[in-house]
Enzyme design. Structure first.
Site, mmCIF file in Angstrom:
data_model
loop_
_atom_site.group_PDB
_atom_site.id
_atom_site.type_symbol
_atom_site.label_atom_id
_atom_site.label_comp_id
_atom_site.label_asym_id
_atom_site.label_seq_id
_atom_site.Cartn_x
_atom_site.Cartn_y
_atom_site.Cartn_z
ATOM 1 N N CYS A 24 0.852 -1.191 0.000
ATOM 2 C CA CYS A 24 0.000 0.000 0.000
ATOM 3 C C CYS A 24 0.889 1.244 0.000
ATOM 4 O O CYS A 24 1.853 1.343 0.764
ATOM 5 C CB CYS A 24 -0.923 -0.015 1.209
ATOM 6 N N CYS A 82 -18.107 2.309 13.722
ATOM 7 C CA CYS A 82 -18.662 1.025 13.281
ATOM 8 C C CYS A 82 -18.380 0.825 11.792
ATOM 9 O O CYS A 82 -18.291 1.780 11.028
ATOM 10 C CB CYS A 82 -20.158 0.949 13.564
ATOM 11 N N HIS A 103 -7.561 10.154 6.096
ATOM 12 C CA HIS A 103 -7.644 9.205 7.212
ATOM 13 C C HIS A 103 -8.092 7.862 6.629
ATOM 14 O O HIS A 103 -9.201 7.400 6.874
ATOM 15 C CB HIS A 103 -8.623 9.710 8.263
ATOM 16 N N CYS A 116 -7.219 -0.319 3.916
ATOM 17 C CA CYS A 116 -7.010 0.992 3.298
ATOM 18 C C CYS A 116 -8.227 1.321 2.449
ATOM 19 O O CYS A 116 -8.556 0.576 1.520
ATOM 20 C CB CYS A 116 -5.738 0.994 2.445
ATOM 21 N N CYS A 205 -20.426 -10.660 0.018
ATOM 22 C CA CYS A 205 -21.878 -10.786 0.148
ATOM 23 C C CYS A 205 -22.439 -11.711 -0.920
ATOM 24 O O CYS A 205 -23.458 -12.377 -0.694
ATOM 25 C CB CYS A 205 -22.541 -9.419 0.079
ATOM 26 N N HIS A 761 -25.091 -4.879 -3.827
ATOM 27 C CA HIS A 761 -25.041 -5.700 -2.621
ATOM 28 C C HIS A 761 -25.993 -6.876 -2.791
ATOM 29 O O HIS A 761 -27.114 -6.722 -3.288
ATOM 30 C CB HIS A 761 -25.430 -4.879 -1.394
#
EC number: 3.4.19.12
Length: 826
Positions: A24, A82, A103, A116, A205, A761
């Site tokens: 990375c 979360c 961040h 990341c 998923c 999803h």
């Protein structure tokens, strides 16, 4: 002396790792040790700061009973939020907040993995010394500052006392239930069947949605228990008729993918765990298919196919190893004779895998020539059906067969309509961007012509089937009329009287072209789809309705009861000389003819043939009326109707008919030079289901290609809770009782895809219910009951990774289905 170079220092590679993750580039910008150490002083661990400030943190009693979302620590400022699997996704929102420095690096406080957000990938912290030191520091701080069990306040002690009281009550209730279970026979109620969430391993998923539906397939779990039994002895019928005793083989333990699947299904049935992590099963799938490694968007239907095909391949490998051990050869080097023996036993296919026994069905493609009314059948097995989904735009593009003419205008129109199918051939990269528009148009036209010529050649070649490429099965049966062929080719006909249904057989073999009158010729042909497809050419003629079934094409080309075959210059094999002495009694009606050519007892190794008649009109008949579903375009029945619709082969799609070609060669218009010209005729084609699977899997093709672009069809397709498959089955469908005109299926699982092709999803709808005893008897023992069993009642659940919620049936039926799972009602 110059300085030593330090920039080119290489990092040793660990050979034990399967894949080397890329380094990375955002570690230096995403780390801030000073701010992180300040933020971790007197901090509450594993709690989302934003949820706490929003007063969304529940009481401790509720918190301990429910599963917490995963919490991620920002390595730039120490923020705890979360994860993206939660409803709020505070860690992701923290990263998306605009700042001067990103961040982007976060640390999971559950499994201590680094992610990341910019790379959207996991970062191996062992590859960077600075990142590894930060992770070690955070882990030490978390272990030091977490409260020990002895340092509990009075409130926690009271909660523990309440817990103990509840546990004692639960134990008493369990004892009562156990006593009741001893008195009464055990019954599986829907309340006892558990539905659990699955941990997301990183954009998995698509995998979790499929596995939720497979976990609610009780037949799969029962059959896997049988497969796992050690020391299983299986008998295989010999391929040679001279060998009467079957071969007994001892199967080895199943493969790693099958064992991982069995272990996963057992974990899903345990009552202790609320969330299951399918890491072992997913890693085994990735070993079989490397494309699923990483964290990219994947397709759930492809995952299902790779999973089932992988387990089926392991079962076939078990049988092959068992056959080798039975012959007493365990070495890797095999002689040609032993290889041929093993292949012959494998072709018997007397041991279907557990995948085929549950999900396996059969499609029959029927083609009939409009001139001579010759019917040919091609059989193809399937594990799921991919159904077309027509949107409003594609539905308007209908072509009238009556207006089709062989003109240049129609050819140009056809090439424009087929642009979507050729989009992979005509890629943008083939045309340089710097060329003029005139040259680009010229290149496009040239690519269209080449693609069109290539399609025509493929269609012409696809109408002929190679005799040696077909895997066939011996099929000796008792028939009405028997004809024994001796070495001289003489035929004796014996007549008996059996009903016409007795002559129609449900096992299919062969690849024999049409037998017309006294002479016939077998063309060597190419099958573009599967070399192991079983092809049944039913040769039905108005003059002498005959059907030829061959049991071994490779042997019949070498020796046909003493009549050796001649090979043409183009590689084709002519067996017309072998049938010149085959004469039928003129007094017999064509509808009463049924001839079986038995092998001579003095000639070992000869094969069995049979000639059976059938009415051509019944070839396209179904078990029930199907025209009702032609009107409702937004239903799964209409998708099945489109999949099994009657097609007309015209113009470039004409059929190469051997019977018509033979007649022209022998007729008055025959070519004087002796050249054989192929005759292409109009024909009808239809694909129907000839074997109804115990578990039916339907795939709606929502992801389609429009020109150079890919799109998703978001049209809602209605699907019923009870599906009748009879309108799409052949008249003599296997696994269906003779008097039944319905083939009913009950819905028990749905895979839904929400979002777009780029970002979506997968979620699952699963029905927790009792096991179907009739279906288990069909799969395990092959019993077909006469009466239908009532549909098993149960509760529907909506599962999105770890989140499980009970939902009504109406919500399930209103979902945008991508995969549908139906089980047979017997």
């Amino acid at each position: 002396m110059g300085k030593k170079r330090t920039k080119g220092k290489t990092v040793p590679i660990d050979d034990s790792s399967e894949t080397l993750e890329p380094m990375c580039r955002h570690i230096r910008k995403g780390l801030e040790q000073g701010n992180l150490k300040k933020a971790l002083v007197n901090v509450e661990w594993n709690i989302c700061q934003d949820c706490k400030t929003d007063n969304k943190v529940k009481d401790k009693a509720e918190e301990e009973t429910e599963e917490k979302p995963s919490v991620w620590l920002c390595l730039k400022c120490g923020h705890q939020g979360c994860g993206r699997n939660s409803q709020e996704q505070h860690a992701l929102k923290h990263y998306l907040t605009p700042r001067s420095e990103p961040h982007c690096l976060v640390l999971s406080l559950d499994n201590w993995s680094v992610w990341c957000y910019i790379c959207d990938n996991e970062v191996q912290y062992c590859s960077s010394n600075q990142l590894g030191q930060v992770v070690d520091y955070v882990r030490k701080q978390a272990s030091i500052t977490t409260p020990k069990p002895a340092e509990k306040d009075n409130g926690n002690i009271e909660l523990e006392n309440k817990k103990l009281e509840k546990e004692s009550k639960n134990e008493q209730e369990r004892e009562k239930k156990e006593n009741m279970a001893k008195e009464n026979p055990p019954m599986n109620s829907p309340s006892q069947i558990t539905v659990k969430g699955l941990s997301n391993l990183g954009n998995t998923c698509f995998f979790n949605a499929v596995m939720q539906n497979l976990s609610q397939t009780p037949v799969l779990r029962e059959l896997l228990k049988e497969v796992k039994m050690s020391g299983t002895i299986v008998k295989i019928e010999p391929p040679d008729l001279a060998l009467t005793e079957p071969l007994e083989i001892n199967l080895e333990p199943p493969g790693p993918l099958t064992l991982a699947m069995s272990q996963f299904l057992n974990e899903m049935q345990e009552t202790k765990k609320g969330i299951v992590t399918p890491k072992e099963l997913f890693s085994q799938v990735c070993k079989k298919a490397v494309r699923f490694k990483g964290y990219q968007q994947q397709d759930s239907q492809e995952l299902l196919r790779y999973l089932l095909d992988g387990m089926r391949a392991e079962e076939h490998q078990r049988v092959s190893k068992g056959i080798l051990k039975a012959f007493g050869n365990s070495t890797e080097k095999l002689d040609e004779e032993l290889k041929n023996k093993v292949k012959d036993y494998e072709k018997k296919k007397s041991i279907p895998s557990f995948v085929d026994r549950i999900f396996g069905g059969e499609l029959t493609s029927t083609i009939m020539c409009d001139q001579c009314r010759t019917v040919s059948l091609v059989h193809e097995s399937f594990l799921d059906l991919s159904l077309p989904v027509l949107d409003d735009q594609s539905g308007k593009k209908s072509v009238n067969d009556k207006n089709l003419k062989k003109t240049m205008e129609d050819e140009d129109q056809d090439s424009e309509e087929e642009k979507d199918n050729d989009s992979y051939i005509k890629e943008r990269s083939d045309i340089p961007s710097g060329t003029s528009k005139h040259l680009q148009k010229k290149a496009k036209k040239q690519a269209k012509k080449q693609a069109k010529n290539q399609r025509r050649q493929q269609k012409i070649q696809g109408k002929v089937l190679h005799l040696n490429d077909i895997c066939t099965i011996d099929h000796p049966e008792d028939n009405e009329y028997e004809a024994e062929m001796s070495l001289q080719g003489e035929v004796n006909i014996k007549s008996n009287h059996i009903s016409q249904e007795g002559v129609m057989h449900k096992e299919y073999c062969v690849n024999q072209k049409d037998l017309n009158g006294q002479e016939k010729m077998i063309e060597s042909v190419t099958d573009n789809q599967k070399p192991t497809e079983e092809v049944d050419m039913k040769n039905i003629n108005m003059d002498n309705d005959l059907e030829v079934l061959t049991s071994s094409p490779t042997e019949c080309t070498r020796n046909l009861n003493g009549a050796y075959l001649t090979e043409a210059s183009n590689g084709e094999v002519d067996i017309s000389n072998g049938f010149k002495n085959l004469n039928l009694n003129a007094a017999l009606h064509p509808d009463e003819i049924n001839i079986e050519i038995l092998n001579d007892s003095h000639t070992p190794g000869t094969k069995v043939y049979e000639v059976v008649n059938e009415d051509p009109e019944t070839a396209f008949c179904t078990l029930a009326n199907r025209e009702v579903f032609n009107t409702d375009e937004c239903s799964i029945q209409h998708c099945l109707y489109q999949f099994t619709r009657n097609e007309k082969l015209r113009d470039a799609n004409k059929l190469l008919c051997e019977v018509c070609t033979r007649r022209q060669c022998n007729g008055p218009k025959a070519n004087m030079k002796g050249e054989r010209k192929h005759v292409y005729t109009n024909a009808k084609k239809q694909m129907l289901i000839s074997l109804a699977p115990p578990v039916l899997t339907l795939h709606l093709k929502r992801f389609q290609q429009a020109g150079f672009n890919l799109r998703k069809v978001n049209k809602h397709i209605k699907f019923p809770e009870i599906l009748d498959l009879a309108p799409f089955c052949t008249l003599k469908c296997k696994n269906v009782a003779e008097e039944n005109t319905r083939v009913l299926y009950s819905l028990y699982g749905v895979v839904e895809h929400s979002g777009t092709m780029r970002s979506g999803h997968y979620t699952a709808y699963a029905k927790a219910r009792t096991a179907n005893s009739h279906l288990s008897n069909l799969v395990l023992h092959g019993d077909i009951p006469q009466d239908f069993e009532m549909e098993s009642k149960g509760q529907w659940f909506h599962i999105s990774d770890t989140h499980v919620q009970a939902v009504p049936t109406t919500k399930v039926l209103n979902s945008q289905a991508y995969l549908l799972f139906y089980e047979r009602i017997l």
